[in-house]
Design an enzyme around this catalytic site. Structure first.
Site, PDB file in Angstrom:
ATOM      1  N   GLN A   1       5.417   8.518   6.310  1.00  0.00           N
ATOM      2  CA  GLN A   1       4.792   9.697   5.716  1.00  0.00           C
ATOM      3  C   GLN A   1       5.832  10.515   4.945  1.00  0.00           C
ATOM      4  O   GLN A   1       6.909  10.804   5.454  1.00  0.00           O
ATOM      5  CB  GLN A   1       4.121  10.544   6.817  1.00  0.00           C
ATOM      6  CG  GLN A   1       3.269  11.684   6.287  1.00  0.00           C
ATOM      7  CD  GLN A   1       2.064  11.241   5.470  1.00  0.00           C
ATOM      8  OE1 GLN A   1       1.504  10.174   5.687  1.00  0.00           O
ATOM      9  NE2 GLN A   1       1.658  12.050   4.509  1.00  0.00           N
TER      10      GLN A   1
ATOM     11  N   ASP B   1       1.508   1.398   1.410  1.00  0.00           N
ATOM     12  CA  ASP B   1       1.485   2.608   0.578  1.00  0.00           C
ATOM     13  C   ASP B   1       1.673   2.280  -0.902  1.00  0.00           C
ATOM     14  O   ASP B   1       1.452   3.127  -1.764  1.00  0.00           O
ATOM     15  CB  ASP B   1       2.615   3.560   1.007  1.00  0.00           C
ATOM     16  CG  ASP B   1       2.106   4.778   1.753  1.00  0.00           C
ATOM     17  OD1 ASP B   1       0.939   5.151   1.531  1.00  0.00           O
ATOM     18  OD2 ASP B   1       2.875   5.348   2.549  1.00  0.00           O
TER      19      ASP B   1
ATOM     20  N   LYS C   1      -5.119   9.337   9.466  1.00  0.00           N
ATOM     21  CA  LYS C   1      -4.952   7.900   9.196  1.00  0.00           C
ATOM     22  C   LYS C   1      -5.094   7.103  10.488  1.00  0.00           C
ATOM     23  O   LYS C   1      -5.763   6.065  10.519  1.00  0.00           O
ATOM     24  CB  LYS C   1      -3.584   7.644   8.538  1.00  0.00           C
ATOM     25  CG  LYS C   1      -3.498   8.202   7.112  1.00  0.00           C
ATOM     26  CD  LYS C   1      -2.086   8.180   6.541  1.00  0.00           C
ATOM     27  CE  LYS C   1      -2.043   8.873   5.177  1.00  0.00           C
ATOM     28  NZ  LYS C   1      -0.705   8.924   4.572  1.00  0.00           N
TER      29      LYS C   1
HETATM   30  N1  GUN Z   1       2.525  12.094   1.282  1.00  0.00           N
HETATM   31  C1  GUN Z   1       1.582  12.502   0.407  1.00  0.00           C
HETATM   32  N2  GUN Z   1       0.802  11.470   0.058  1.00  0.00           N
HETATM   33  C2  GUN Z   1       1.253  10.397   0.732  1.00  0.00           C
HETATM   34  C3  GUN Z   1       0.841   9.034   0.802  1.00  0.00           C
HETATM   35  O1  GUN Z   1      -0.101   8.586   0.152  1.00  0.00           O
HETATM   36  N3  GUN Z   1       1.579   8.245   1.620  1.00  0.00           N
HETATM   37  C4  GUN Z   1       2.632   8.695   2.335  1.00  0.00           C
HETATM   38  N4  GUN Z   1       3.294   7.831   3.100  1.00  0.00           N
HETATM   39  N5  GUN Z   1       3.034   9.942   2.287  1.00  0.00           N
HETATM   40  C5  GUN Z   1       2.349  10.788   1.496  1.00  0.00           C
END
Ligand code: GUN
Length: 291
Positions: free
Chosen positions: A96, A119, A52
């Protein structure tokens, strides 16, 4: 069979964002800024967050990676979120998941300012999504919708079967696919660990989204000819022939299912890159609506 190439589709989206950001910079406007919080040192989470941050750099966004110890308290994490909420330079906040067991992830998600919730996990964002109002959509289901749009896959009137009911993928996926939009307008069945006759339901599907996290779960005898297959699985399985010691496996028994499908996403290079492109779009919009 045609490949839904997530790398290509994501690159096309990032190329547009890069031009838009460069134009903002030329006009002296604010550059989008994503702040990502990583608690602990889960290997998969490290990889996702790094991807990311890298995508932000490539596209000309600003990014900040905030690492916190695995024994960080919930209180300290909430304090950090408050700090980022109050920082006008930060447009998007991402925590995350998964978080260490000692931390209540619902409390953490609730603490994020909804205007920075890139998110799309905050109850405010989820509520707006359900109502079809403009909001941040969760990155994985949003990325899948962008991929269907990019490849002009027909969805109207189709029966979509979503396997998995998580808040991150399955449930929002079912809402977006059934929305009165294009892509969308599917008749959706959402399946989970207590679903009876899963195979029979899958055999009726025009579109299958496999998001349950069990490698190679979806077999060819569960899929009708010509179905569209979206594989959200990314389980690490041991592979001593690789330098990393593992490789990624999707939820779909790829070769056999691909032979029957009209469209299919590979793993890796399918849904993963689209998730990142969707997050970037959310971060851009978070910046653009305020600045
Ligand atoms: N863990 C698995 N998928 C995601 C996501 O799309 N965003 C975040 N923050 N954590 C995750």
């Amino acid at each position: 069979m045609q490949i839904l190439d997530g790398k290509k589709a994501a690159q096309a989206i990032k190329d547009v964002l890069q031009i838009d950001v460069a134009q903002r910079a030329n006009e002296g406007k604010k550059i989008p800024h994503l702040a990502a919080i990583l608690v602990g040192n889960n290997g998969a989470s490290e990889t996702y967050v790094a991807a990311k941050v890298k995508a932000c750099e490539e596209t000309g966004f600003k990014s900040t990676l905030i690492r916190m110890d695995p024994d960080t308290t919930e209180f300290r994490l909430l304090e950090k979120i408050e700090e980022l909420n109050a920082d006008p330079d930060v447009d998007g906040i991402l925590v995350q998941l998964p978080l260490p067991k000692s931390i209540d992830d619902k409390k953490v998600i609730n603490a994020i300012d909804p205007s920075k919730d890139v998110d799309g996990f905050h109850p405010m964002s989820v509520g707006k999504m359900v109502e079809g109002l403009p909001t941040f959509l969760p990155a994985t289901p949003y990325g899948i919708m962008l991929m269907l749009e990019h490849y002009k896959v027909e969805t109207k009137g189709k029966h979509a079967v979503v396997i998995g009911r998580s808040n991150i993928v399955g449930r929002p996926m079912s809402i977006l696919l059934s929305a009165n939009k294009n892509p969308g307008n599917c008749t959706v069945t959402i399946c989970h660990s207590h679903t009876a006759n899963l195979k029979e339901i899958c055999l009726q599907a025009d579109i299958i989204v496999a998001a349950l996290g069990i490698p190679e779960f979806l077999k060819a005898d569960m899929v009708k000819d010509g179905a569209v297959i979206i594989d959200v699985g990314i389980t690490r399985v041991e592979d001593s022939s690789r330098k990393s010691g593992f490789r990624l496996k999707g939820d779909v028994d790829y070769d056999a299912v691909a032979a029957k499908s009209s469209w299919i996403t590979p793993v890796p290079g399918g849904v993963g890159p689209m998730t990142i492109a969707a997050l970037m779009k959310n971060t851009y919009n978070a910046c653009d609506t305020k600045n």
